[in-house]
Design an enzyme around this catalytic site. Structure first.
Site, PDB file in Angstrom:
ATOM      1  N   GLY A  26      11.031 -26.054  22.103  1.00  0.00           N
ATOM      2  CA  GLY A  26      11.514 -26.887  21.090  1.00  0.00           C
ATOM      3  C   GLY A  26      12.640 -27.104  20.599  1.00  0.00           C
ATOM      4  O   GLY A  26      13.956 -26.143  20.748  1.00  0.00           O
ATOM      5  N   HIS A  32      19.611 -27.261  25.901  1.00  0.00           N
ATOM      6  CA  HIS A  32      18.740 -27.552  27.023  1.00  0.00           C
ATOM      7  C   HIS A  32      19.170 -28.841  27.666  1.00  0.00           C
ATOM      8  O   HIS A  32      18.673 -28.796  28.694  1.00  0.00           O
ATOM      9  CB  HIS A  32      17.194 -28.081  25.868  1.00  0.00           C
ATOM     10  CG  HIS A  32      17.306 -26.878  25.016  1.00  0.00           C
ATOM     11  ND1 HIS A  32      17.603 -26.149  23.415  1.00  0.00           N
ATOM     12  CD2 HIS A  32      16.448 -26.063  25.619  1.00  0.00           C
ATOM     13  CE1 HIS A  32      16.419 -25.356  22.937  1.00  0.00           C
ATOM     14  NE2 HIS A  32      16.058 -24.950  24.084  1.00  0.00           N
TER      15      HIS A  32
END
Length: 271
Positions: A26, A32
């Protein structure tokens, strides 16, 4: 986009799908996102896992304060075209007090990051293998910033005969050159400026390595411009993570781990 918490429900949803998978903890950033975009362009179904894995944190590390922002991460994933987010809780992933474990290689798993964070890679491989068995991806995407982790995951896939292609993503950096990391939020403005010396030292070594192949001499040049509070290592390895004394063309990585303030940062450059 669906958000699923239960491993068995996710497995049922994904049955017979061709999957590109990005495991994360996360606090998603552009690094990402670059992996997600690559997966989206190469696969019919894209799955992102968001799970802060407790077994890869050592005592005294930042497990409790590691940034958690599922709602914001979910919006990023939805905009990027992710099909499924897997967001389990700890009980979903670790439901046995006497688990079967996986151990890292005796040499490559205990140098560099493995030396300074003993047990860290055991936890990484444990959770990645669990996630692979739940998601059953065709391709899995990992960034080159965590170079040693990437090498160990590739070795695990090879050693355990897993039918998964590991796809490498280039390190994404801020305009200043600072490698993106979820832990960058811990840095003050002054510390961020000082942290730039890490990427600058790597770029300098890469430039000098065109003519200078001796690793010790390159390290000396890097030390001259580094501005960190605690240097844990500067290392020169080949792509299989054997230490080298001379730069090998297209087969060398320079790695750094250092503290700026209280924040531990890692970075590397592939030559």
């Amino acid at each position: 986009m669906k958000i699923i918490n239960n491993p068995y429900e996710l497995r049922k949803e994904l049955k017979d799908k061709e999957i590109g998978f990005i495991p994360t903890m996360g606090a998603l950033h552009a690094g990402h996102l670059s992996l997600i975009k690559k997966a989206r362009s190469e696969n019919k179904t894209v799955v992102v896992s968001i799970f802060v894995n407790p077994t890869q944190f050592l005592e005294g590390e930042d497990l409790d304060k590691y940034p958690k922002r599922l709602e914001a991460d979910s919006k990023i994933c939805e905009i990027a075209g992710v099909d499924y987010i897997f967001a389990p809780n700890i009980e979903n992933m670790y439901n046995d007090s006497d688990e079967a474990l996986i151990k890292v290689p005796k040499v490559r798993g205990y140098i560099l990051e493995g030396h300074f964070r003993p047990g860290h890679f055991d936890g990484v491989l444990q959770i990645v293998l669990k996630l692979f068995n739940i998601v059953k991806p065709k391709k899995a995407y990992f960034g080159k910033k965590d170079a040693q982790q990437l090498a160990l995951i590739k070795q695990m896939v090879k050693n355990l005969f897993l039918d998964i292609e590991i796809v490498e993503g280039e390190t994404v950096r801020e305009k200043t050159g600072l490698a993106l990391s979820s832990r960058n939020v811990y840095l003050s403005d002054i510390e961020k400026k000082r942290a730039l010396s890490i990427s600058k030292s790597l770029k300098l070594a890469a430039k000098l390595s065109i003519k200078e192949k001796n690793c010790e001499k390159l390290k000396e040049e890097m030390l001259n411009i580094l501005d960190v509070d605690k240097l844990q290592y500067i290392a020169f390895v080949d792509k299989k993570f054997n230490y080298i004394n001379e730069i090998e063309e297209k087969n060398s990585i320079i790695l750094i781990a250092a503290f700026v303030g209280n924040t531990r940062l890692i970075d590397n450059i592939y030559l």
